[in-house]
Design an enzyme around this catalytic site. Structure first.
Site, PDB file in Angstrom:
ATOM      1  CG  ASP A 180       3.670  -1.686  -0.458  1.00 47.94           C
ATOM      2  OD1 ASP A 180       4.036  -1.215   0.634  1.00 47.94           O
ATOM      3  OD2 ASP A 180       3.963  -1.181  -1.559  1.00 47.94           O
ATOM      4  CE  LYS A 207       6.181  -5.374   5.132  1.00 46.82           C
ATOM      5  NZ  LYS A 207       5.709  -5.199   3.765  1.00 46.82           N
ATOM      6  N   GLY A 255       5.783   1.807   4.452  1.00 44.58           N
ATOM      7  CA  GLY A 255       4.505   2.428   4.803  1.00 44.58           C
ATOM      8  C   GLY A 255       3.581   1.302   5.208  1.00 44.58           C
ATOM      9  CG  HIS A 256       4.455  -1.300   7.748  1.00 44.26           C
ATOM     10  ND1 HIS A 256       5.237  -2.023   8.598  1.00 44.26           N
ATOM     11  CD2 HIS A 256       5.076  -1.382   6.538  1.00 44.26           C
ATOM     12  CE1 HIS A 256       6.287  -2.508   7.939  1.00 44.26           C
ATOM     13  NE2 HIS A 256       6.205  -2.116   6.688  1.00 44.26           N
ATOM     14  CD  GLN A 293      11.783  -1.877   3.144  1.00 46.97           C
ATOM     15  OE1 GLN A 293      12.656  -2.284   3.873  1.00 46.97           O
ATOM     16  NE2 GLN A 293      11.096  -0.795   3.427  1.00 46.97           N
TER      17      GLN A 293
HETATM   18  P1  GDP Z   1       2.578  -3.211   4.343  1.00 47.03           P
HETATM   19  O1  GDP Z   1       3.605  -2.250   3.861  1.00 47.03           O
HETATM   20  O2  GDP Z   1       2.961  -4.631   4.088  1.00 47.03           O
HETATM   21  O3  GDP Z   1       2.157  -2.992   5.762  1.00 47.03           O
HETATM   22  O4  GDP Z   1       1.281  -2.961   3.429  1.00 47.03           O
HETATM   23  P2  GDP Z   1       0.681  -1.526   3.008  1.00 47.03           P
HETATM   24  O5  GDP Z   1      -0.017  -0.924   4.173  1.00 47.03           O
HETATM   25  O6  GDP Z   1       1.688  -0.712   2.298  1.00 47.03           O
HETATM   26  O7  GDP Z   1      -0.353  -1.970   1.882  1.00 47.03           O
HETATM   27  C1  GDP Z   1      -1.397  -2.846   2.139  1.00 47.03           C
HETATM   28  C2  GDP Z   1      -2.721  -2.137   1.793  1.00 47.03           C
HETATM   29  O8  GDP Z   1      -3.763  -3.074   1.710  1.00 47.03           O
HETATM   30  C3  GDP Z   1      -3.148  -1.129   2.826  1.00 47.03           C
HETATM   31  O9  GDP Z   1      -3.839  -0.094   2.197  1.00 47.03           O
HETATM   32  C4  GDP Z   1      -4.096  -1.937   3.718  1.00 47.03           C
HETATM   33  O10 GDP Z   1      -5.059  -1.121   4.378  1.00 47.03           O
HETATM   34  C5  GDP Z   1      -4.762  -2.802   2.695  1.00 47.03           C
HETATM   35  N1  GDP Z   1      -5.200  -4.123   3.144  1.00 47.03           N
HETATM   36  C6  GDP Z   1      -4.597  -4.983   3.998  1.00 47.03           C
HETATM   37  N2  GDP Z   1      -5.246  -6.157   4.037  1.00 47.03           N
HETATM   38  C7  GDP Z   1      -6.279  -6.050   3.185  1.00 47.03           C
HETATM   39  C8  GDP Z   1      -7.306  -6.951   2.744  1.00 47.03           C
HETATM   40  O11 GDP Z   1      -7.378  -8.109   3.144  1.00 47.03           O
HETATM   41  N3  GDP Z   1      -8.176  -6.471   1.821  1.00 47.03           N
HETATM   42  C9  GDP Z   1      -8.120  -5.203   1.335  1.00 47.03           C
HETATM   43  N4  GDP Z   1      -9.022  -4.825   0.426  1.00 47.03           N
HETATM   44  N5  GDP Z   1      -7.174  -4.339   1.722  1.00 47.03           N
HETATM   45  C10 GDP Z   1      -6.262  -4.755   2.621  1.00 47.03           C
HETATM   46  P1  IMO Z   2       6.829  -1.708   2.970  1.00 43.08           P
HETATM   47  O1  IMO Z   2       7.505  -1.954   4.289  1.00 43.08           O
HETATM   48  C1  IMO Z   2       7.130  -1.657  -1.371  1.00 43.08           C
HETATM   49  C2  IMO Z   2      10.909  -0.306  -3.093  1.00 43.08           C
HETATM   50  C3  IMO Z   2      10.960   1.016  -3.812  1.00 43.08           C
HETATM   51  C4  IMO Z   2      12.071   0.745  -4.810  1.00 43.08           C
HETATM   52  C5  IMO Z   2      13.037  -0.124  -3.995  1.00 43.08           C
HETATM   53  C6  IMO Z   2      14.171   0.643  -3.343  1.00 43.08           C
HETATM   54  O2  IMO Z   2       5.751  -0.698   3.025  1.00 43.08           O
HETATM   55  O3  IMO Z   2       6.395  -3.002   2.373  1.00 43.08           O
HETATM   56  P2  IMO Z   2      14.429   2.392  -1.368  1.00 43.08           P
HETATM   57  O4  IMO Z   2      13.616   3.592  -1.013  1.00 43.08           O
HETATM   58  O5  IMO Z   2      14.447   1.338  -0.319  1.00 43.08           O
HETATM   59  O6  IMO Z   2      15.782   2.738  -1.873  1.00 43.08           O
HETATM   60  O7  IMO Z   2      13.652   1.755  -2.644  1.00 43.08           O
HETATM   61  O8  IMO Z   2      12.266  -0.743  -3.005  1.00 43.08           O
HETATM   62  N1  IMO Z   2      10.388  -0.230  -1.708  1.00 43.08           N
HETATM   63  C7  IMO Z   2       9.195  -0.701  -1.331  1.00 43.08           C
HETATM   64  N2  IMO Z   2       8.210  -1.254  -2.067  1.00 43.08           N
HETATM   65  N3  IMO Z   2       7.011  -1.555  -0.029  1.00 43.08           N
HETATM   66  C8  IMO Z   2       7.996  -1.033   0.709  1.00 43.08           C
HETATM   67  O9  IMO Z   2       7.983  -1.038   2.068  1.00 43.08           O
HETATM   68  C9  IMO Z   2       9.153  -0.538   0.060  1.00 43.08           C
HETATM   69  N4  IMO Z   2      10.290   0.065   0.481  1.00 43.08           N
HETATM   70  C10 IMO Z   2      11.052   0.231  -0.609  1.00 43.08           C
HETATM   71  O10 IMO Z   2       9.743   1.301  -4.452  1.00 43.08           O
HETATM   72  O11 IMO Z   2      11.590  -0.036  -5.867  1.00 43.08           O
HETATM   73 MG    MG Z   3       3.773  -0.609   2.571  1.00 43.13          MG
END
Ligand code: GDP
Ligand code: IMO
Ligand code: MG
Length: 425
Positions: free
Chosen positions: A16, A19, A43-44, A225
């Site tokens: 999270d 990416k 979840g991206h 991840q």
């Molecule tokens: P990923 O799994 O690495 O793609 O990241 P996620 O989408 O799960 O979580 C990142 C969260 O931060 C999302 O809600 C993005 O919209 C948000 N986000 C990304 N970059 C920024 C930033 O620079 N500032 C803020 N406030 N939010 C951001």
């Molecule tokens: P993105 O790509 C954050 C965490 C889960 C749990 C552990 C194992 O959005 O960064 P699983 O479902 O793989 O068996 O869970 O890994 N986890 C993540 N945490 N971002 C993710 O993906 C994750 N995918 C799995 O919360 O602790």
């Molecule tokens: Mg994510």
């Protein structure tokens, strides 16, 4: 012609990191974006012109009209999630199915894998991983156990027999856990989704990539991840079931290590973790809550509140080392704006001794936290405030890699390219 390279973009923390956002921003420079591991546990999130999209299995290059996207062999695919996801993005990217390829070698998540995931977590009780319950672990177990069903099997005449035989095996396991069997409805939904999946562009993706390289295309591998959730190098057993690190891009796509070019590590200006497991810099106070609210730190896949804490330099340095990160992108600096002081973990105390090395057992590590002055509101059009520049330079010094992107908000446009003065001594 210079041999074409594959750049890798991956998470340097516990997932999270942002990416998806960076892939969407930089995808304009690539002809092909390929996911190499993980599945719908990811979840991206992308924000494009005020609209939010959350991608789980489909690569984050899909909203760039000239970009081809590939779901690689290292990914595990849940057909139900996959076709739903496709529907949500079709509106913005109507030609998506022409630009989306799926590896025949990718493994399929069955509804019984999800049941097994839930049963295994329930059995673990207080020791549970905090899995997203998407069936990831059991699917990778079937892959390494050589029982799995692959995308390419959808084209075989004996698909039904293969499916039935695997489901029978799962039912025996579920019986051991004392869990109930699959509902007819879940099975039906899966079979319908499989029919739709079969209509998409299923390919021998290692050959597709090889041809792309030969014709000089630029390829970006998108990780899911993060490094600290890697099955080998993460905080085991509180990890996911795949290799999230750079080497995973080679096995998850069939690309030789000699092809790897830049390795872009994504990290937040602080740390978060969702699910169980050790987290040395975790904040349990008002500051932790303030970061969670300001950063909207709630899971993109499960909605769970994310645990928040200060940036962990020994962990980031470890990620740089394991992945060979050549440059970093720092996300969410805006979230810390307004704090008088920002904490930075520079080392750990382990068994009474100070160390800057990420240890085998992180659970007993106490963070050594330095305070640095905070900064005010950030705008992508303004130069970075001095306090933030100093914070970034401190990070560069510690990890010996330049921070080239600074993100100050979730939108595409809230991204700055930074000219780093960092140079390796
Ligand atoms: P990923 O799994 O690495 O793609 O990241 P996620 O989408 O799960 O979580 C990142 C969260 O931060 C999302 O809600 C993005 O919209 C948000 N986000 C990304 N970059 C920024 C930033 O620079 N500032 C803020 N406030 N939010 C951001
Ligand atoms: P993105 O790509 C954050 C965490 C889960 C749990 C552990 C194992 O959005 O960064 P699983 O479902 O793989 O068996 O869970 O890994 N986890 C993540 N945490 N971002 C993710 O993906 C994750 N995918 C799995 O919360 O602790
Ligand atoms: Mg994510």
């Amino acid at each position: 012609m210079r041999e074409a390279r594959m750049d890798v973009l991956l998470g340097a923390q516990w997932g999270d990191e942002g990416k998806g956002k960076v892939v969407d921003v930089v995808a304009a420079d690539y002809q092909l974006v390929a996911r190499f591991q993980g599945g719908p546990n990811a979840g991206h999130t992308l924000w494009i012109d005020g609209r939010k999209y959350v991608l789980h299995t489909i690569p984050s290059g899909v909203f760039r009209a000239d970009t081809t996207n590939l779901v690689g062999n290292g990914v595990v695919i849940d057909p139900v999630t996959f076709v739903k996801e496709l529907d949500t993005i079709r509106e913005h990217a109507p030609d998506i199915t022409d630009r989306l390829f799926i590896s025949r070698r990718a493994h399929l998540i069955l509804p019984t894998h999800r049941l097994l995931d839930a049963a295994s977590e329930a059995e673990k009780g207080d020791e549970r991983i905090g899995s997203t319950l998407k069936g990831i672990g059991p699917t990778y177990m079937d892959k390494t156990g050589r029982n799995g069903l692959r995308v390419g099997d959808l084209e075989r005449a004996d698909l039904n027999d293969r499916y039935t035989s695997l489901v029978r095996k799962h039912h025996r396991l579920l019986g051991m856990y004392g869990t109930h069997e699959l509902t007819r409805q879940a099975e039906q939904e899966w079979l319908e989704a499989v029919h739709q999946l079969r209509e998409l562009r299923l390919v021998d993706s290692e050959h597709l990539l090889d041809a792309a390289f030969r014709s000089g295309q630029r390829v970006l591998a998108e990780g899911a991840q993060g490094t600290l959730l890697d099955i080998d190098f993460g905080t085991y057993p509180y990890v996911t079931s795949s290799n999230t690190v750079c080497a995973g891009a080679c096995t998850g796509l069939g690309v030789p290590p000699s092809r790897i070019g830049r390795v872009i590590g994504i990290f937040k200006a602080y740390c978060t973790r969702v699910g169980s497991g050790p987290f040395p810099t975790e904040l349990f106070d008002d500051t932790g809550e303030r970061i969670r609210q300001a950063g909207r730190e709630f899971g993109s896949t499960t909605g769970r509140p994310r645990r928040c804490g200060w940036l962990d330099l020994p962990a980031l340095r470890y990620a740089v080392m394991i992945n060979g990160i050549t440059e970093l992108a720092m996300m969410k600096s805006d979230v810390l704006a307004g704090l008088e002081q920002v904490g930075l973990c520079t080392a750990y105390q382990v068994d009474g001794r100070r160390t800057e090395q990420f240890p085998f057992d992180i659970a007993g590590a106490l963070p050594v936290v330095e305070a640095s002055p905070g900064w005010g509101e950030l705008k992508a059009t303004d130069p970075l405030p001095e306090a933030l520049e100093n914070y970034i330079r401190r990070i560069e010094d510690a990890v010996q890699v330049p921070v080239r992107i600074v993100s100050v908000g979730p939108e595409r446009s809230q991204t700055m390219e930074r000219t780093s003065t960092f140079a390796k001594a």
